[in-house]
Design a protein around this motif. Structure first.
Motif, PDB file in Angstrom:
ATOM      1  N   ARG A  62       0.850  -1.226  -0.002  1.00 58.23           N
ATOM      2  CA  ARG A  62       0.019  -0.111   0.168  1.00 58.23           C
ATOM      3  C   ARG A  62       0.884   1.284   0.020  1.00 58.23           C
ATOM      4  N   ALA A  63       0.140   2.296  -0.252  1.00 54.79           N
ATOM      5  CA  ALA A  63       0.892   3.439  -0.290  1.00 54.79           C
ATOM      6  C   ALA A  63       2.232   3.628  -1.483  1.00 54.79           C
ATOM      7  N   ALA A  64       1.881   3.004  -2.529  1.00 56.64           N
ATOM      8  CA  ALA A  64       2.849   2.819  -3.506  1.00 56.64           C
ATOM      9  C   ALA A  64       3.202   4.168  -4.192  1.00 56.64           C
ATOM     10  N   ALA A  65       4.458   4.659  -3.843  1.00 46.73           N
ATOM     11  CA  ALA A  65       4.730   5.862  -4.195  1.00 46.73           C
ATOM     12  C   ALA A  65       6.237   6.004  -4.867  1.00 46.73           C
ATOM     13  N   VAL A  66       6.158   7.070  -5.636  1.00 48.54           N
ATOM     14  CA  VAL A  66       7.601   7.385  -6.221  1.00 48.54           C
ATOM     15  C   VAL A  66       8.013   8.692  -5.767  1.00 48.54           C
ATOM     16  N   ASN A  67       9.312   9.125  -5.884  1.00 50.82           N
ATOM     17  CA  ASN A  67       9.907  10.200  -5.386  1.00 50.82           C
ATOM     18  C   ASN A  67      10.684  10.911  -6.621  1.00 50.82           C
ATOM     19  N   PRO A  68       9.703  11.925  -7.340  1.00 51.84           N
ATOM     20  CA  PRO A  68      10.038  12.627  -8.564  1.00 51.84           C
ATOM     21  C   PRO A  68      11.450  13.579  -8.179  1.00 51.84           C
ATOM     22  N   LEU A  69      12.004  13.957  -9.452  1.00 47.94           N
ATOM     23  CA  LEU A  69      13.384  14.740  -9.099  1.00 47.94           C
ATOM     24  C   LEU A  69      12.993  15.964  -8.244  1.00 47.94           C
ATOM     25  N   CYS A  88      -2.488 -19.569 -11.705  1.00 48.70           N
ATOM     26  CA  CYS A  88      -1.279 -19.574 -10.794  1.00 48.70           C
ATOM     27  C   CYS A  88      -1.056 -18.525  -9.871  1.00 48.70           C
ATOM     28  N   TYR A  89      -1.080 -16.984 -10.507  1.00 51.32           N
ATOM     29  CA  TYR A  89      -1.014 -16.016  -9.803  1.00 51.32           C
ATOM     30  C   TYR A  89      -2.073 -14.884 -10.224  1.00 51.32           C
ATOM     31  N   SER A  90      -2.406 -14.019  -9.282  1.00 54.64           N
ATOM     32  CA  SER A  90      -3.401 -12.830  -9.838  1.00 54.64           C
ATOM     33  C   SER A  90      -2.994 -11.443  -9.082  1.00 54.64           C
ATOM     34  N   VAL A  91      -3.387 -10.432  -9.492  1.00 56.25           N
ATOM     35  CA  VAL A  91      -2.988  -9.201  -8.794  1.00 56.25           C
ATOM     36  C   VAL A  91      -4.330  -8.310  -9.077  1.00 56.25           C
ATOM     37  N   GLN A  92      -4.652  -7.317  -8.152  1.00 51.85           N
ATOM     38  CA  GLN A  92      -5.766  -6.526  -8.197  1.00 51.85           C
ATOM     39  C   GLN A  92      -5.086  -5.041  -7.756  1.00 51.85           C
ATOM     40  N   ILE A  93      -5.363  -4.169  -8.694  1.00 52.06           N
ATOM     41  CA  ILE A  93      -4.737  -2.551  -8.323  1.00 52.06           C
ATOM     42  C   ILE A  93      -5.621  -1.786  -8.049  1.00 52.06           C
ATOM     43  N   THR A  94      -5.365  -0.945  -7.140  1.00 59.66           N
ATOM     44  CA  THR A  94      -6.254   0.159  -7.095  1.00 59.66           C
ATOM     45  C   THR A  94      -5.331   1.578  -6.971  1.00 59.66           C
ATOM     46  N   ASN A  95      -5.739   2.371  -8.057  1.00 60.09           N
ATOM     47  CA  ASN A  95      -4.751   3.831  -8.136  1.00 60.09           C
ATOM     48  C   ASN A  95      -5.214   4.659  -7.348  1.00 60.09           C
ATOM     49  N   ASN A  96      -4.624   5.463  -6.559  1.00 64.94           N
ATOM     50  CA  ASN A  96      -5.264   6.726  -5.868  1.00 64.94           C
ATOM     51  C   ASN A  96      -6.691   6.434  -5.256  1.00 64.94           C
ATOM     52  N   SER A  97      -6.717   5.678  -4.351  1.00 63.30           N
ATOM     53  CA  SER A  97      -7.739   5.446  -3.742  1.00 63.30           C
ATOM     54  C   SER A  97      -8.223   6.549  -2.623  1.00 63.30           C
ATOM     55  N   SER A  98      -9.487   6.916  -2.641  1.00 65.10           N
ATOM     56  CA  SER A  98      -9.997   7.828  -1.566  1.00 65.10           C
ATOM     57  C   SER A  98     -10.726   7.056  -0.482  1.00 65.10           C
ATOM     58  N   SER A  99     -11.056   5.770  -0.724  1.00 60.01           N
ATOM     59  CA  SER A  99     -11.944   5.545   0.269  1.00 60.01           C
ATOM     60  C   SER A  99     -10.817   4.779   1.475  1.00 60.01           C
ATOM     61  N   PHE A 100      -9.568   4.393   1.202  1.00 63.17           N
ATOM     62  CA  PHE A 100      -8.571   3.996   2.207  1.00 63.17           C
ATOM     63  C   PHE A 100      -7.699   5.089   2.595  1.00 63.17           C
ATOM     64  N   ASP A 101      -7.073   5.012   3.466  1.00 62.99           N
ATOM     65  CA  ASP A 101      -5.602   6.061   3.542  1.00 62.99           C
ATOM     66  C   ASP A 101      -4.489   5.338   2.939  1.00 62.99           C
ATOM     67  N   TRP A 102      -4.601   4.455   1.991  1.00 65.53           N
ATOM     68  CA  TRP A 102      -3.577   3.679   1.560  1.00 65.53           C
ATOM     69  C   TRP A 102      -3.098   4.118   0.039  1.00 65.53           C
ATOM     70  N   GLY A 103      -3.670   5.221  -0.399  1.00 71.41           N
ATOM     71  CA  GLY A 103      -3.146   5.790  -1.697  1.00 71.41           C
ATOM     72  C   GLY A 103      -3.505   4.630  -2.807  1.00 71.41           C
ATOM     73  N   THR A 104      -2.306   4.446  -3.623  1.00 71.49           N
ATOM     74  CA  THR A 104      -2.278   3.440  -4.573  1.00 71.49           C
ATOM     75  C   THR A 104      -1.807   2.235  -3.854  1.00 71.49           C
TER      76      THR A 104
END
Length: 116
Positions: A62-69, A88-104
């Motif tokens: 959670r809170a997947a972020a990058v630090n720009p220059l 075999c494997y799966s992924v579920q992505i949520t970008n910029n969530s406002s429902s959690f304090d988790w961001g992406t």
């Protein structure tokens, strides 16, 4: 910053990257998990549960972020990539969530198996 169970546990020092492209202008970052095997089957990822099992069952970041220059942190905008099709494997992505304090954030994992 790297964290575990809501606690910061470290970071990757700038000196590790020897003034290479990651220190001055990387164009992408990857989040998620990875498995590998020289055996005839692929191992489980995370807990072995699929992304749909959700919080407390599947692996997540959670809170997947990058630090720009320019400084600061910006939530990443993630897209599915890699081998996540099939059973075999799966992924579920949520970008910029406002429902959690988790961001992406993303849930991921799976039991692995053969063939994957």
């Amino acid at each position: 910053m790297v964290g575990f169970d809501d606690n910061p546990i470290g970071c990757f020092p700038l000196s590790w990257f020897n003034n290479g492209p990651l220190t001055t202008g990387a164009t992408r970052a990857k989040f998620g998990g990875e498995v590998g095997s020289s055996l005839t089957f692929w191992p489980s990822m995370g807990s072995g549960q699929h992304a749909s099992a959700g919080f407390g069952q599947a692996a997540y970041q959670r809170a997947a972020a990058v630090n720009p220059l320019g400084g600061g942190a910006v939530y990443a905008t993630l897209a599915e990539a890699g081998s996540v099709t099939g059973s075999c494997y799966s992924v579920q992505i949520t970008n910029n969530s406002s429902s959690f304090d988790w961001g992406t954030y993303l849930f991921f994992g799976g039991p692995g198996g053969s063939p994957c």
